[in-house]
Design a protein around this motif. Structure first.
Motif, short mmCIF file in Angstrom:
data_model
loop_
_atom_site.label_atom_id
_atom_site.label_comp_id
_atom_site.label_asym_id
_atom_site.label_seq_id
_atom_site.Cartn_x
_atom_site.Cartn_y
_atom_site.Cartn_z
N ASN A 291 0.82 -1.21 0.00
CA ASN A 291 0.00 0.00 0.00
C ASN A 291 0.85 1.26 0.00
O ASN A 291 0.50 2.25 -0.64
CB ASN A 291 -0.95 0.00 1.21
CG ASN A 291 -2.30 -0.58 0.84
OD1 ASN A 291 -3.05 0.03 0.07
ND2 ASN A 291 -2.59 -1.77 1.34
N ILE A 292 1.96 1.23 0.72
CA ILE A 292 2.83 2.41 0.72
C ILE A 292 3.55 2.51 -0.63
O ILE A 292 3.63 3.58 -1.24
CB ILE A 292 3.84 2.35 1.88
CG1 ILE A 292 3.07 2.31 3.21
CG2 ILE A 292 4.79 3.56 1.84
CD1 ILE A 292 3.95 2.20 4.43
N ARG A 293 4.01 1.36 -1.11
CA ARG A 293 4.77 1.33 -2.37
C ARG A 293 3.94 1.84 -3.55
O ARG A 293 4.47 2.28 -4.57
CB ARG A 293 5.20 -0.12 -2.61
CG ARG A 293 6.11 -0.31 -3.78
CD ARG A 293 6.66 -1.72 -3.77
NE ARG A 293 7.12 -2.05 -5.08
CZ ARG A 293 6.40 -2.73 -5.97
NH1 ARG A 293 5.23 -3.19 -5.65
NH2 ARG A 293 6.87 -2.97 -7.17
N THR B 253 12.76 1.93 -3.23
CA THR B 253 13.46 0.82 -2.57
C THR B 253 12.81 0.61 -1.20
O THR B 253 12.06 1.45 -0.72
CB THR B 253 14.93 1.17 -2.34
OG1 THR B 253 14.96 2.34 -1.49
CG2 THR B 253 15.65 1.49 -3.64
N GLN B 254 13.17 -0.52 -0.58
CA GLN B 254 12.64 -0.82 0.74
C GLN B 254 13.01 0.29 1.72
O GLN B 254 12.18 0.74 2.52
CB GLN B 254 13.20 -2.16 1.21
CG GLN B 254 12.68 -2.56 2.55
CD GLN B 254 13.12 -3.96 2.90
OE1 GLN B 254 13.52 -4.74 2.05
NE2 GLN B 254 13.05 -4.30 4.16
N GLU B 255 14.25 0.74 1.59
CA GLU B 255 14.75 1.83 2.44
C GLU B 255 13.83 3.05 2.35
O GLU B 255 13.41 3.62 3.35
CB GLU B 255 16.15 2.20 1.93
CG GLU B 255 16.93 3.08 2.85
CD GLU B 255 17.80 2.22 3.78
OE1 GLU B 255 18.69 2.79 4.37
OE2 GLU B 255 17.55 1.01 3.90
N GLU B 256 13.54 3.45 1.11
CA GLU B 256 12.72 4.65 0.90
C GLU B 256 11.32 4.46 1.47
O GLU B 256 10.71 5.39 2.01
CB GLU B 256 12.62 4.96 -0.61
CG GLU B 256 13.92 5.51 -1.17
CD GLU B 256 13.96 5.51 -2.70
OE1 GLU B 256 14.66 6.36 -3.25
OE2 GLU B 256 13.30 4.64 -3.32
N ALA C 119 8.34 6.23 8.26
CA ALA C 119 8.82 6.90 9.47
C ALA C 119 8.38 8.35 9.48
O ALA C 119 7.89 8.87 10.49
CB ALA C 119 10.34 6.79 9.56
N ALA C 120 8.50 9.02 8.31
CA ALA C 120 8.09 10.43 8.23
C ALA C 120 6.60 10.58 8.48
O ALA C 120 6.13 11.63 8.90
CB ALA C 120 8.46 11.00 6.87
N ALA C 121 5.84 9.52 8.21
CA ALA C 121 4.39 9.58 8.40
C ALA C 121 4.00 9.04 9.77
O ALA C 121 2.83 8.73 10.00
CB ALA C 121 3.69 8.80 7.30
N ASN C 122 4.98 8.90 10.69
CA ASN C 122 4.71 8.34 12.02
C ASN C 122 4.06 6.97 11.95
O ASN C 122 3.22 6.62 12.78
CB ASN C 122 3.80 9.26 12.83
CG ASN C 122 4.57 10.41 13.44
OD1 ASN C 122 5.80 10.32 13.54
ND2 ASN C 122 3.88 11.46 13.83
N ALA C 123 4.39 6.20 10.92
CA ALA C 123 3.74 4.90 10.76
C ALA C 123 4.70 3.75 11.05
O ALA C 123 4.27 2.67 11.44
CB ALA C 123 3.19 4.78 9.34
N ILE D 246 3.78 10.63 0.82
CA ILE D 246 5.16 11.13 1.01
C ILE D 246 6.09 10.43 0.01
O ILE D 246 6.96 11.04 -0.61
CB ILE D 246 5.64 10.88 2.46
CG1 ILE D 246 4.88 11.82 3.41
CG2 ILE D 246 7.16 11.08 2.58
CD1 ILE D 246 5.24 11.66 4.88
N LEU D 247 5.87 9.13 -0.18
CA LEU D 247 6.71 8.36 -1.09
C LEU D 247 6.56 8.87 -2.53
O LEU D 247 7.51 8.88 -3.30
CB LEU D 247 6.31 6.87 -1.02
CG LEU D 247 7.27 5.91 -1.69
CD1 LEU D 247 8.61 5.91 -0.97
CD2 LEU D 247 6.70 4.50 -1.70
N LYS D 248 5.38 9.31 -2.86
CA LYS D 248 5.15 9.82 -4.22
C LYS D 248 5.93 11.12 -4.43
O LYS D 248 6.34 11.43 -5.52
CB LYS D 248 3.66 10.06 -4.45
CG LYS D 248 3.36 10.49 -5.87
CD LYS D 248 1.89 10.62 -6.15
CE LYS D 248 1.71 11.02 -7.61
NZ LYS D 248 0.32 11.30 -7.95
N ASN D 249 6.11 11.86 -3.35
CA ASN D 249 6.87 13.09 -3.36
C ASN D 249 6.35 14.10 -4.40
O ASN D 249 7.09 14.56 -5.25
CB ASN D 249 8.35 12.77 -3.62
CG ASN D 249 9.23 13.98 -3.35
OD1 ASN D 249 8.79 14.91 -2.65
ND2 ASN D 249 10.42 13.99 -3.91
#
Ligand code: ADP
Length: 614
Positions: free
Chosen positions: A454-456, A463-466, A472-476, A513-516
């Motif tokens: 879902n985040i991806r 990447t997994q790191e990202e 983490a930035a989303a407090n999740a 956030i991941l979509k930036n």
């Protein structure tokens, strides 16, 4: 139902013309369907050659039997009899092999074509604009892709096999009948026009009912879809019985149409069968007469009778087949109707791809309406600088959601223009625009997949790191690792039901956030969270908005106070805009008035109105 493009006419001459037109249309529809078979032409050819082989061998059989009978009764030649019996076996075996190759290769063609059609329809659905999804119910769309395509499947596999086999048998047997005894054949042929006419007449009726069955099926599918999706509402209102009744009404409609179709089908078979077997009785009588007269041998009569049955059987089943084809054509038409729905929001051909944005957004005299007569937005103009947070406030129905849905071009403006970084959004490539816009809706929507997936979804190349960083930035990240049974691999359930409201929101924020994106659209959730989750979500949102131009439909006073710019909407007009402070200082302004009311009235009624809360 999907917009029918066929206009129905009433007056007699017109309706006669219509009949011809529908027939041509039927042909065109089927032709268009067959285009999906083209990529598999090679296998189609294999199948047809095997079929011709199999039917040809089948046609030889009665001739062998003729020789057998005449040898036994007339010539008493035992040696030739044995040879013929072995020959008969050989023909049978070859025919079975040919039939196997034919069936299998045709199934391969049909199944592949249906996969292609399903994928194409699904792909097309995703090219359509929001207007389409507002107009048609989800269940109906699902039914088109499942029920209607299964009908097609039989039209291009089973039915087509049967049609080819029976058609060839019919033609071959008819030729042999003429060859064996043309006088007798002419008598039999006299019956054919009656059979054909009955077949066509009843076939049309069946087609109509088949279409009604499919429509009713689609309707009941949408009841199931809706009540399953809204199961919480159904339960909380204790409306289970109501839903059951709604469903049974829809299912009964299907039943009624299916029974009407069954009745027609039930008379069709026997009528055709009767006509065919009447012809056989006549043949037997006339043939036996010719044998007695010495014009025909006994073996020839036997062969003749077998050929008559070879003609009669396809004719009898061609009727059923015709009816099934009619049903399939109905389904095909509806699928093509769907494929012919044009997306109304598309990139202009050759529209330039939007470069990386700074995030400047400008509305210039924008007016908008969903349907012609009711204006929703009127002459809205504002200018958002890159990186600004813009809060939208105003009573419910003022047009806030509509306004923000114009930025990713979910709809096109009726007048004025929406500009990003100085480009009119209608002039640039749509995907490149939407790639740079992130949306976090009020109701978080997750897919029934893992948290990770879902985040991806926000960036399939991440990447997994990202993904962990975004979480983490989303407090999740912490709750995913510590509280979920399988960490990132935990399945969230349909629409994310297995997560709490606050967790769902944070996963959705991580995805954004991941979509930036450069531009962010946010509809603050109204559903209240406990204060701890609330502050975690709030913090996550602040991370998300950092450095992006953000449009927030505000439901919290703090959001408005912290915003760089506030747009106050009322009845589709942008009545005021400015900072919280400057709006407060506008004497007699709506914002100032409502804000005042909050301090005047203990309930805080004014600001609630402004914040669109009840
Ligand atoms: P807000 O977000 O301020 O509550 P909306 O933008 O959702 O207001 O709605 C503004 C008006 O547009 C309402 O009258 C609503 O009924 C209408 N509306 C919203 N969406 C649609 C739609 N898809 N089709 C037709 N009318 C719509």
């Amino acid at each position: 139902m999907f917009a029918g493009r066929r206009s129905r006419t009433v007056d007699r001459s017109e309706s006669d013309r219509e009949k011809i037109r529908i027939t041509r249309e039927e042909f065109n529809t089927y032709w268009r369907l067959l285009q999906y078979v083209r990529p598999y032409t090679k296998w189609m050819v294999v199948s047809i050659i095997a079929l011709i082989f199999s039917v040809g061998l089948g046609l030889i059989l009665p001739l062998v039997i003729r020789n057998l009978v005449d040898l036994i009764f007339v010539e008493n030649d035992l040696q030739r009899l044995n040879q013929l019996a072995i020959g008969l076996f050989a023909v049978f075996i070859l025919q079975s092999i040919a039939s196997f190759i034919h069936q299998l290769s045709l199934a391969f063609v049909g199944e592949n074509a249906v996969v292609d059609i399903r994928v194409k329809v699904f792909g097309h659905l995703h090219s359509l604009s929001l207007r389409f999804f507002g107009d048609y119910r989800t269940g109906e769309i699902v039914s088109r892709i499942t029920n209607d395509t299964s009908l097609l499947q039989s039209a291009i596999t089973d039915d087509l096999v049967a049609l080819l086999r029976q058609g060839l048998t019919l033609i071959g047997a008819a030729i042999l009948l003429f060859w064996l005894d043309w006088r007798l054949t002419v008598i039999i042929l006299l019956g054919i026009p009656f059979i054909t006419l009955t077949m066509v007449w009843l076939g049309r009726k069946i087609r109509k009912e088949s279409k009604a069955v499919q429509d009713a099926l689609a309707k009941s599918a949408s009841v199931v879809e809706e009540s399953a999706a809204a199961v919480r509402i159904v339960k909380s209102f204790a409306r289970e019985q109501y839903e059951i009744q709604r469903f049974s009404r829809a299912v009964r409609e299907t039943y009624a149409a299916a029974m009407r179709r069954a009745k027609i089908g039930a008379v069709l078979g026997p009528i055709i069968g009767f006509m065919a077997f009447a012809s056989i009785t006549i043949t037997l009588w006339f043939g036996a007469y010719e044998v007695i007269q010495g014009q025909l041998t006994a073996g020839e009569l036997v062969a003749y009778l077998i050929y008559t049955m070879m003609v009669a059987t396809p004719i009898a089943s061609l009727a059923g087949l015709y009816a099934r084809f009619q049903g399939a054509i109905g389904a095909t038409e509806r699928l093509f109707d769907l494929l012919d729905e044009l997306p109304d929001i598309v990139s202009e051909p050759g529209a330039p791809v939007l470069p990386s944005l700074t995030g400047e957004v400008r509305f210039e005299d924008v007016s908008f309406t969903y349907s012609k007569d009711i204006p929703i937005l009127r002459d809205v103009s504002f200018h958002a600088q890159p990186g600004q947070v813009v809060a939208l406030v105003g009573p419910s129905g003022a047009g806030k959601s509509t306004l923000i849905s114009l930025i990713p071009r979910f709809w096109d403006v009726v007048a004025g223009r929406v500009m990003v970084d100085g480009h009119d959004i209608r002039d640039i490539d749509l995907k490149s625009l939407r790639d740079q816009i992130g949306i976090v809706p009020q109701e978080t929507i997750l897919f029934s997949d893992s948290v990770f997936a879902n985040i991806r979804y926000g960036n399939l190349d991440a990447t997994q790191e990202e993904i962990y960083e975004a979480a983490a930035a989303a407090n999740a990240h912490d709750f995913i690792i510590n509280d979920l049974p399988n960490g990132y691999e935990t399945e969230v359930g349909e629409r994310g039901v297995k997560l709490s409201g606050g967790q769902r929101q944070r996963v959705a924020i991580a995805r954004a956030i991941l979509k930036n994106p450069r531009i962010l659209i946010l509809d603050e959730a109204t559903s209240s969270l406990d204060s701890e989750s609330e502050s975690l979500v709030q913090e996550a949102l602040e991370h998300l908005m950092e450095g992006r131009t953000s449009f927030v439909i505000a439901h919290r006073l703090s959001t408005i106070i912290n915003a760089d710019w506030v747009l106050v909407l009322n009845e589709g007009r942008l009545v005021e805009q400015g900072t919280h402070q400057s709006l407060l200082e506008t004497p007699g302004g709506l914002y100032a008035r409502l804000y005042e009311m909050q301090f005047g009235a203990p309930e805080g009624e004014g600001i609630q109105l402004l914040l669109n809360e009840r």
